[in-house]
Structure formats: C-alpha cells, structure tokens
Motif scaffolding. Structure first.
Motif, PDB file in Angstrom:
ATOM      1  N   PRO A 161       4.180  27.601 -10.849  1.00  0.00           N
ATOM      2  CA  PRO A 161       2.931  27.175 -11.498  1.00  0.00           C
ATOM      3  C   PRO A 161       2.835  25.657 -11.582  1.00  0.00           C
ATOM      4  CG  PRO A 161       4.003  28.923 -12.753  1.00  0.00           C
ATOM      5  CD  PRO A 161       4.989  28.491 -11.719  1.00  0.00           C
ATOM      6  N   LYS A 162       1.638  25.150 -11.436  1.00  0.00           N
ATOM      7  CA  LYS A 162       1.408  23.706 -11.482  1.00  0.00           C
ATOM      8  C   LYS A 162       1.301  23.211 -12.932  1.00  0.00           C
ATOM      9  CE  LYS A 162       0.550  22.927  -6.953  1.00  0.00           C
ATOM     10  NZ  LYS A 162       1.148  21.866  -6.119  1.00  0.00           N
ATOM     11  N   PRO A 163       1.634  21.945 -13.166  1.00  0.00           N
ATOM     12  CA  PRO A 163       1.349  21.354 -14.480  1.00  0.00           C
ATOM     13  C   PRO A 163      -0.156  21.294 -14.732  1.00  0.00           C
ATOM     14  CG  PRO A 163       2.798  19.941 -13.165  1.00  0.00           C
ATOM     15  CD  PRO A 163       2.260  20.992 -12.249  1.00  0.00           C
ATOM     16  N   LEU A 164      -0.503  21.074 -15.993  1.00  0.00           N
ATOM     17  CA  LEU A 164      -1.892  20.931 -16.412  1.00  0.00           C
ATOM     18  C   LEU A 164      -2.058  19.526 -16.972  1.00  0.00           C
ATOM     19  CD1 LEU A 164      -4.482  22.706 -16.648  1.00  0.00           C
ATOM     20  CD2 LEU A 164      -3.741  23.288 -18.961  1.00  0.00           C
ATOM     21  N   LEU A 165      -3.019  18.763 -16.429  1.00  0.00           N
ATOM     22  CA  LEU A 165      -3.196  17.370 -16.841  1.00  0.00           C
ATOM     23  C   LEU A 165      -4.618  17.168 -17.341  1.00  0.00           C
ATOM     24  CD1 LEU A 165      -2.034  14.271 -14.744  1.00  0.00           C
ATOM     25  CD2 LEU A 165      -3.762  14.179 -16.525  1.00  0.00           C
ATOM     26  N   PHE A 166      -4.759  16.909 -18.642  1.00  0.00           N
ATOM     27  CA  PHE A 166      -6.049  16.612 -19.255  1.00  0.00           C
ATOM     28  C   PHE A 166      -6.300  15.110 -19.203  1.00  0.00           C
ATOM     29  CE2 PHE A 166      -4.907  20.642 -21.148  1.00  0.00           C
ATOM     30  CZ  PHE A 166      -6.111  21.305 -21.330  1.00  0.00           C
ATOM     31  N   ALA A 167      -7.530  14.705 -18.869  1.00  0.00           N
ATOM     32  CA  ALA A 167      -7.876  13.279 -18.795  1.00  0.00           C
ATOM     33  C   ALA A 167      -9.181  13.027 -19.550  1.00  0.00           C
ATOM     34  CB  ALA A 167      -8.004  12.847 -17.338  1.00  0.00           C
TER      35      ALA A 167
ATOM     36  N   GLY B 110       1.886  18.448 -30.678  1.00  0.00           N
ATOM     37  CA  GLY B 110       3.170  18.185 -30.046  1.00  0.00           C
ATOM     38  C   GLY B 110       3.990  19.424 -29.778  1.00  0.00           C
ATOM     39  N   ASP B 111       3.572  20.565 -30.306  1.00  0.00           N
ATOM     40  CA  ASP B 111       4.214  21.836 -29.988  1.00  0.00           C
ATOM     41  C   ASP B 111       3.585  22.510 -28.775  1.00  0.00           C
ATOM     42  OD1 ASP B 111       1.832  22.215 -31.347  1.00  0.00           O
ATOM     43  OD2 ASP B 111       2.533  23.955 -32.489  1.00  0.00           O
ATOM     44  N   ILE B 112       2.574  21.871 -28.186  1.00  0.00           N
ATOM     45  CA  ILE B 112       1.910  22.379 -26.987  1.00  0.00           C
ATOM     46  C   ILE B 112       1.952  21.348 -25.863  1.00  0.00           C
ATOM     47  CG2 ILE B 112      -0.323  23.092 -26.014  1.00  0.00           C
ATOM     48  CD1 ILE B 112      -1.051  24.210 -28.756  1.00  0.00           C
ATOM     49  N   VAL B 113       1.644  20.090 -26.210  1.00  0.00           N
ATOM     50  CA  VAL B 113       1.559  19.009 -25.225  1.00  0.00           C
ATOM     51  C   VAL B 113       2.951  18.458 -24.946  1.00  0.00           C
ATOM     52  CG1 VAL B 113       0.667  16.685 -24.824  1.00  0.00           C
ATOM     53  CG2 VAL B 113      -0.785  18.421 -25.914  1.00  0.00           C
ATOM     54  N   ARG B 114       3.296  18.357 -23.666  1.00  0.00           N
ATOM     55  CA  ARG B 114       4.625  17.854 -23.267  1.00  0.00           C
ATOM     56  C   ARG B 114       4.702  16.334 -23.313  1.00  0.00           C
ATOM     57  NH1 ARG B 114       8.733  16.014 -22.790  1.00  0.00           N
ATOM     58  NH2 ARG B 114      10.460  16.377 -21.336  1.00  0.00           N
ATOM     59  N   ALA B 115       3.622  15.655 -22.901  1.00  0.00           N
ATOM     60  CA  ALA B 115       3.651  14.196 -22.832  1.00  0.00           C
ATOM     61  C   ALA B 115       2.233  13.657 -22.858  1.00  0.00           C
ATOM     62  CB  ALA B 115       4.367  13.733 -21.563  1.00  0.00           C
ATOM     63  N   ILE B 116       2.105  12.394 -23.320  1.00  0.00           N
ATOM     64  CA  ILE B 116       0.814  11.723 -23.363  1.00  0.00           C
ATOM     65  C   ILE B 116       0.937  10.338 -22.742  1.00  0.00           C
ATOM     66  CG2 ILE B 116       0.008  12.968 -25.408  1.00  0.00           C
ATOM     67  CD1 ILE B 116       0.708  10.441 -27.067  1.00  0.00           C
TER      68      ILE B 116
ATOM     69  N   GLU C  90      -3.574  30.045 -13.640  1.00  0.00           N
ATOM     70  CA  GLU C  90      -2.156  30.015 -13.978  1.00  0.00           C
ATOM     71  C   GLU C  90      -1.652  28.572 -13.951  1.00  0.00           C
ATOM     72  OE1 GLU C  90       1.971  32.366 -12.796  1.00  0.00           O
ATOM     73  OE2 GLU C  90       0.301  32.296 -11.374  1.00  0.00           O
ATOM     74  N   PHE C  91      -0.901  28.192 -14.976  1.00  0.00           N
ATOM     75  CA  PHE C  91      -0.327  26.855 -15.034  1.00  0.00           C
ATOM     76  C   PHE C  91       0.993  26.917 -15.787  1.00  0.00           C
ATOM     77  CE2 PHE C  91      -3.193  27.324 -18.672  1.00  0.00           C
ATOM     78  CZ  PHE C  91      -2.391  26.950 -19.737  1.00  0.00           C
ATOM     79  N   ASP C  92       1.755  25.844 -15.699  1.00  0.00           N
ATOM     80  CA  ASP C  92       3.041  25.757 -16.361  1.00  0.00           C
ATOM     81  C   ASP C  92       2.835  25.259 -17.788  1.00  0.00           C
ATOM     82  OD1 ASP C  92       5.616  25.306 -17.232  1.00  0.00           O
ATOM     83  OD2 ASP C  92       6.249  24.183 -15.472  1.00  0.00           O
ATOM     84  N   ALA C  93       2.996  26.121 -18.763  1.00  0.00           N
ATOM     85  CA  ALA C  93       2.753  25.769 -20.163  1.00  0.00           C
ATOM     86  C   ALA C  93       3.820  24.844 -20.731  1.00  0.00           C
ATOM     87  CB  ALA C  93       2.650  27.028 -21.014  1.00  0.00           C
ATOM     88  N   LYS C  94       4.901  24.626 -19.984  1.00  0.00           N
ATOM     89  CA  LYS C  94       5.897  23.642 -20.410  1.00  0.00           C
ATOM     90  C   LYS C  94       5.527  22.236 -19.956  1.00  0.00           C
ATOM     91  CE  LYS C  94       9.879  26.769 -20.229  1.00  0.00           C
ATOM     92  NZ  LYS C  94      11.203  27.020 -19.590  1.00  0.00           N
ATOM     93  N   ARG C  95       4.488  22.130 -19.128  1.00  0.00           N
ATOM     94  CA  ARG C  95       4.109  20.817 -18.590  1.00  0.00           C
ATOM     95  C   ARG C  95       2.602  20.605 -18.768  1.00  0.00           C
ATOM     96  NH1 ARG C  95       6.207  20.202 -12.644  1.00  0.00           N
ATOM     97  NH2 ARG C  95       5.506  22.370 -12.479  1.00  0.00           N
TER      98      ARG C  95
END
Length: 389
Positions: A41-47, A137-143, A111-116
């Motif tokens: 699964p790919k990461p998910l990136l919000f912008a 912070g319990d959902i988002v891996r990094a900002i 489908e996406f990687d919920a760890k990323r």
C-alpha cells in the motif's frame, strides 16, 4: 497495515465532494499511476494550500511537490472555504473535522498505508499541518509545515516534524515559527542545543538520526520581505526526503520517549484583566503575542512571536470583566526591553488562526520586561477592541 473498506465507487484521480460540518467541501486526489500494481500500500500525503490559494496550486506547479513525490504516495489536495471577505482561508473551527471526514472517505474508497499518513502545507495551510500533527498524532505519522505557526500546545501521540521558515519573512515572522520549533523539540524529547545536519544544508536535526520521531528545523534566507514567505525552492525535495526516509512506526497515543505535554516548560506567568465590549461575539479562544514596542492598530504585519499559543477565556461574554493568570514562553526576545504585549480573542464567526477584521478582538499594551523569568503584572484593565489591518 491498511485502513480500507472497498466500496462500489472507488477513488481514482480527480476532484471529490463531501459534506462536512454542514458544508459541501472539495478535495482532489492524485493516485499513483502504478497504484494497481504496487506490491505494498502507498503512503497517504495531505497537502494544504496557503491563504487565498486553492488545491489547483498543487496541480499547476505553483507548489512543485507532486513532481518530487511522483508515484511515491497517494496525494490529497485539500480546499479551504471562503471567509467573510470571500478569501479562501482555513479555520480550525471546522477544518479539523474536515480532515477527519476526508480521511474517512478515503478509507472507504482507496487502499493506503495507515502507518504512513503525512501532512504538509504552506502558510496558513502549514498551520493546519502543525495542528493536525498535534491533535491527530495517533493517526498522522509526520508533518512538514512551511512558513507556518503552531496554535495548539496540548498534543496527542507521536509525530515526526520538519519545519521550514524564511529568516526574512515579513508576513509570518520567523519568531512565530521558532515558537513551534521549540515546542516540537521539547514535545519529542530532544535537547534544543544538540543537532546534526538534516535533509537540506539549512536544516538541523535534533534527533541525531536516532529517533523514529525526528524534529528538523530549516531556517533559510531565500527571498526578502513578503517574497521570503514563499514556498522555498528546496521545500518539496526536503519534504519528500523527510517523509519517505522515516522508519515504520505503529500509530500511538503515547508521546515520544522523554517528551510529551509535561516536557513543555514556560518561562513565567503574566497577570492581566480583560474588559470585553458589549458588541463582541461568542468568545471561543485567546492567544498572547509580542509585537515591536509602539505597535498600534491597524496592524501592518504579524507578531514577533506568540508566547501563549492558546488559552481558554472561560465563562465570558459581552460586557464581561475577567482576571487572568497565564503561563508564557518567550522565543527570541532580548532583555531587558519594551514590547507591545498583545491579547487576541477569537469569536465563533471570526477566523482562527488568522483573526478576521471587525469580528475578532485585540488589545495592545507596551510593557517593559526586565528578564525572562520575572512574572509580569499589568495593573490597569486591557480593553478589547475589534481587530483591523
């Protein structure tokens, strides 16, 4: 690990609408060309775009992040709503819920990687990245906030942080970005004075490469004046290198080792009395900032620093008078010195984090500060008035 529940209308590249907080909201999804054939699964990136912008800025190259990411992640470009002046603007009153609603729609359609799950943004959109990292912070891996201000200061979970800020930025003073820098260093359990070079020569890494939740701060000298507020030339490459280089970590409600909310230390206390005018709206939140001495309305720019990102005004309304005793933390101020002490009060139909003229309120008072740790007592009441620029 994935969060995915297939539905009959899966998400593909394109523009989508959802209902959130009684509003019809838009968001654009860019699905990698190799998504269907990807073994993992790919990461998910919000912008998040800046004030007055739109999701289209991520598509037309104004922000060149998509070129850097390529097929590396599913990218989600969020869209702000119009404020009272018909300017696209983020508002924490409903945009945190908007994030949740978009994420839930994605869970039902792709489908996406919920760890990323990563979040980035510019200016007020960077403020959204900051506050999503703090509140989720319990959902988002990094900002990766760029030229942005952190408003929340009680956080949940563990998140990696990359910040960039222009040293010559006159729209969002670098001192306000530095406040977020200092916060994340403490929250993630690091020593402020111990660093190595980060993902770009302008970046410092407080983790020394030894933590799954690094904090990197990139103070750059690109541009001058308002141009120094632009998306930096290295921001896209640095953001994606930072995100894609992070190790796998399980989402957690716990803070990083040695950090957390209890690690945040304030310098001193400030005591003052606020008088609220009869015509003020429904009061929701307050903040304390520092401006140059002599600053008066109309405001020509942002504060030097924010010394209390957010406080609860309590049970107050039109005509109320209330005493406050609140903690503050200085940033780059020098002592002794005189500064314009500012209290901003946000109201329900105003703007947050950027106050809306004529609705949100402010008071400015010059004060002499002897040193960093002596408590400040302002004896005469501070009378709130509508803010204007």
């Amino acid at each position: 690990m994935t969060d995915f529940c297939a539905e009959t209308n899966p998400i593909t590249t394109g523009l989508y609408n959802i209902e959130s907080e009684g509003r019809t909201r838009e968001f654009y999804v860019k699905v990698p060309t190799d998504y269907a054939n990807s073994p993992e699964p790919k990461p998910l990136l919000f912008a998040y775009h800046g004030t007055g912008g739109s999701y289209e800025l991520w598509l037309d190259g104004s922000y060149d992040l998509a070129d850097e990411v390529g097929d590396g992640a599913i990218m989600v470009f969020l869209q702000a709503t119009q404020d009272h002046n018909e300017i696209n603007q983020w508002d924490y009153a409903f945009d945190l819920q908007y994030f949740e609603d978009v994420l839930n729609r994605l869970r039902r359609g792709i489908e996406f990687d919920a760890k990323r799950i990563f979040v980035t943004g510019h200016s007020s959109g960077g403020g959204m990245a900051h506050d999503l990292g703090c509140n989720y912070g319990d959902i988002v891996r990094a900002i990766a906030p760029h030229a942005a201000i952190l408003k929340s200061f009680v956080c949940t979970g563990s998140v990696a942080v990359l910040q960039t800020h222009g040293s010559n930025d006159t729209l969002v003073n670098p001192g306000t970005g530095e406040a977020g820098h200092q916060f994340w260093v403490a929250y993630n359990g690091f020593d402020y004075d111990t660093t190595i070079t980060g993902v770009h020569p302008t970046c410092i890494d407080h983790s020394l490469g030894a933590s799954p939740y690094p904090v990197q701060w990139c103070l750059h000298a690109e541009g001058s004046g308002e141009a120094a507020h632009d998306w930096p030339s290295f921001a896209s490459a640095a953001t994606w290198e930072f995100f894609s280089g992070l190790p796998t970590a399980e989402p957690t409600t716990e803070p990083p080792a040695g950090g957390g909310n209890s690690a945040i230390q304030y310098d001193t206390m400030v005591m003052f009395t606020l008088e609220f005018p009869p015509g003020i709206g429904q009061i929701t939140q307050g903040a304390i900032s520092i401006y140059p001495a002599g600053t008066q309305q109309p405001l020509g720019g942002g504060p030097i620093s924010i010394i209390n990102q957010s406080f609860d005004p309590g049970e107050v309304g039109p005509g109320s008078v209330k005493n406050y005793e609140l903690p503050i933390k200085y940033v780059n101020e020098t002592f002794p010195g005189t500064y314009a002490f500012s209290v901003i009060i946000y109201v329900a139909d105003g703007g947050n984090p950027i106050p809306f003229p004529g609705k949100d309120h402010i008071v400015l008072r010059d004060i002499y500060v002897n040193d960093r740790n002596t408590p400040i007592a302002i004896s005469t009441p501070l009378v709130m008035e509508p803010i204007f620029f």
